[in-house]
Design a protein around this motif. Structure first.
Motif, short mmCIF file in Angstrom:
data_model
loop_
_atom_site.label_atom_id
_atom_site.label_comp_id
_atom_site.label_asym_id
_atom_site.label_seq_id
_atom_site.Cartn_x
_atom_site.Cartn_y
_atom_site.Cartn_z
N THR A 15 56.79 -34.91 -11.52
CA THR A 15 55.53 -35.65 -11.39
C THR A 15 54.31 -34.77 -11.59
OG1 THR A 15 55.60 -35.41 -8.98
CG2 THR A 15 56.53 -37.42 -9.92
N GLN A 16 54.46 -33.47 -11.32
CA GLN A 16 53.35 -32.55 -11.53
C GLN A 16 53.40 -31.91 -12.92
OE1 GLN A 16 53.67 -29.75 -8.26
NE2 GLN A 16 52.58 -31.11 -6.84
N HIS A 17 54.38 -32.35 -13.74
CA HIS A 17 54.55 -31.82 -15.10
C HIS A 17 54.68 -30.31 -15.10
CE1 HIS A 17 53.87 -35.54 -17.52
NE2 HIS A 17 53.39 -35.93 -16.35
N SER A 18 55.52 -29.79 -14.20
CA SER A 18 55.69 -28.35 -14.10
C SER A 18 57.16 -27.94 -14.13
CB SER A 18 55.02 -27.83 -12.82
OG SER A 18 55.52 -28.51 -11.67
N LEU A 19 58.00 -28.75 -14.76
CA LEU A 19 59.41 -28.40 -14.88
C LEU A 19 59.56 -27.08 -15.64
CD1 LEU A 19 61.43 -31.64 -15.72
CD2 LEU A 19 61.74 -30.15 -13.75
N TRP A 57 68.50 -32.78 -24.51
CA TRP A 57 67.49 -33.50 -23.72
C TRP A 57 66.74 -32.47 -22.86
CZ3 TRP A 57 65.59 -38.10 -24.50
CH2 TRP A 57 64.80 -38.71 -23.52
N THR A 58 65.57 -32.10 -23.29
CA THR A 58 64.83 -30.98 -22.69
C THR A 58 63.94 -31.42 -21.55
OG1 THR A 58 63.03 -31.28 -24.26
CG2 THR A 58 64.82 -29.80 -24.92
N ALA A 59 63.43 -30.43 -20.82
CA ALA A 59 62.49 -30.71 -19.73
C ALA A 59 61.25 -31.43 -20.24
CB ALA A 59 62.11 -29.40 -19.04
#
Length: 512
Positions: free
Chosen positions: A508-512, A227-229
């Protein structure tokens, strides 16, 4: 990223060959893909590469890798663990192509261990293609001696191809195995990359695609995925600007006792930090005041108590419009708590059982089969062992198989906690969590996970995604803490709660 067993990888290879992707083509693809990965970090000027090769298909990959490295101008030597005439099939073809390209093969059978040791002393990198997933017997000579010599060279960077030689694909090893700094898995990582002690030998794990159509891998009966970022960010719900508190879940958290009030406090704070719209805490009335003073954002359902623990009745809960329940943190192991678990198993609402709740569940697991609403159990190895009536060692040896069997037998979601926590659905699909570190091996960290999970299962449309995301977030918070200002020694459970906002911001910022 799909994870497979030895037999599943063999089946995938067979189907690919039936499709027309013949063995030598797959071998060439594998060697080319690995080489492309390698050359991004190797230096033609400073590095000297030693490729050690066995007689199987993994060795055939080694011949392709060595040929490509030499063709690109990298200083590369090949050492074979067997006689040339012992190489057969597709690996033999790869060897002939290597030799016809004008390159030399050194055989340890002909030149001896001392010559190999000398070559080993002069290299900077070792590429291990001695043994692949076909290994089924203890190491024999000269493999055993070669692996021992390689491991003794502490200043060499060791890269294993597919899996470290000596490691079994499904987990474990017989005696010694290559201790790799890095492993490049072919097409799919194998189960042993996600179980201990096997994982200790892998180092950092990368995967290369060798062109087998995804449809073939999808036919594997037992589904296992990392289960990836990317999956977290893709499945995490977005909040509407017009949303109100009722849209984000009405949860009931049950637990706490006179001697363990902190557990329910941490679960509650984690649930609220994870976005719960409305949270009610059911707690023994003897300890409701100190807990309420710690968590002022929640509502409370004080319950009859005896000696600081639940006396056995969950008053008024039936009158509440609850969307999910979590039970167990700090609730104690008295008969009153056991009666509460019995009551909850009969409620038609999603139910998460953790900690002391699992202690009581061990005597009534068959009741899970009668439930119509989803059930989530979150055991660590000791709790899983108690549920199954076996030893923790047996659980660790068969984490994938046992969690899958339990989930399917009792129609529940199983979150088997530990390194690479496994989340299993009632249908048997498994999702492996890649985040987390040793800092989580402390009291209270599981209570934090319970709160996160309760909150997310009320906000996600997919229960599987909610559970997997909760586990990912929990581990990622620990990773962020250790990377920033902590060590795995000093992190405590409340640190995880304080660091949750940072990880949710990354999501939420899609920056994992």
């Amino acid at each position: 990223m799909q994870v497979v067993t030895k037999n599943e990888m063999y089946a995938i290879d067979r189907e690919a060959m039936q499709l027309g992707l013949h063995g030598e083509m797959l071998m060439e693809n594998a060697g080319q893909a690995v080489t492309a990965k390698l050359i991004s970090r190797l230096s033609k000027k400073n590095d000297r590469i030693l490729v050690v090769i066995g007689k199987g298909n993994n060795g055939g990959d080694g011949f392709v890798i060595a040929r490509m490295l030499k063709s690109y101008g990298y200083v590369t030597d090949v050492w074979l663990a067997v006689k040339k005439e012992d190489i057969t099939g597709d690996a033999e073809k790869a060897m002939h192509v290597y030799e016809r390209s004008g390159y030399e093969v050194n055989s340890i059978i002909e030149k001896g261990l001392k010559a190999f040791q000398s070559a080993l002393a002069n290299c900077t990198h070792v590429i291990d293609t001695l043994l692949g997933i076909g290994m089924k017997d203890p190491l024999r000579s000269p493999y055993k001696e070669m692996i021992s010599l390689i491991n003794a060279e502490k200043n060499k960077y060791i890269i294993a191809i597919d899996l470290p030689s000596g490691i079994l694909a499904n987990g474990g090893h017989f005696t010694e195995a290559i201790r790799a700094d890095e492993t490049i898995a072919i097409h799919h990582p194998k189960i042993s990359a996600f179980t201990y002690p096997s994982r200790h030998y892998y180092g950092e794990v990368h995967v290369v695609n060798i062109g087998i159509p995804p449809l073939i891998s999808e036919r594997v009966n037992e589904k296992r995925y990392v289960w990836t970022a990317e999956k977290v960010m893709r499945t995490f719900p977005e909040r509407s600007p017009t949303a109100h508190k009722g849209d984000h879940g009405k949860g009931l958290l049950i637990g706490g006792s006179k001697t363990m009030s902190g557990a329910i406090v941490m679960s509650a704070k984690a649930a609220l930090r994870s976005g719960s719209g409305l949270l009610t805490i059911a707690i023994p009335e003897d300890v409701s005041i100190p807990v309420a003073s710690e968590v002022i954002e929640a509502m409370y359902l004080p319950c009859a108590s005896k000696d600081g623990q639940f006396s056995g009745e969950l008053q008024q809960a039936d009158d509440m419009q609850i969307e999910a329940i979590a039970v167990g943190p700090g609730m104690g192991r008295n008969e009153g708590s056991r009666n509460i678990i019995k009551q909850l198993l009969e409620k038609d609402v999603p139910l998460l059982i953790d900690a002391d709740g699992l202690y009581h569940l061990a005597g009534m697991v068959d009741r899970l089969k009668a439930r119509t609403a989803p059930t989530i159990v979150t055991p660590h190895e000791g709790e899983m062992a108690r549920l199954l009536g076996i030893s923790p060692k047996e659980v660790n040896t068969n984490r994938f198989q046992l969690s899958r069997k339990f989930a399917m037998t009792y129609s529940c979601y199983v979150v088997l906690k530990g390194p690479f926590t496994i989340c299993t659905t009632p249908s048997g699909d498994q999702y492996i969590n890649p985040t987390g570190n040793a800092s989580l091996a402390k009291g209270g960290s599981g209570d934090v996970l319970t709160g996160i999970m309760l909150s997310l299962i009320m906000q996600h449309s997919s229960l599987q995604a909610a559970i997997s995301n909760a586990v990912f977030v929990h581990g990622r918070v620990a990773d962020e803490l250790v990377a920033a200002k902590h060590s795995s020694i000093d992190v405590i459970a409340s640190d995880l709660i304080h660091a949750l906002p940072h990880v949710y911001r990354l999501i939420t910022q899609h920056s994992l």
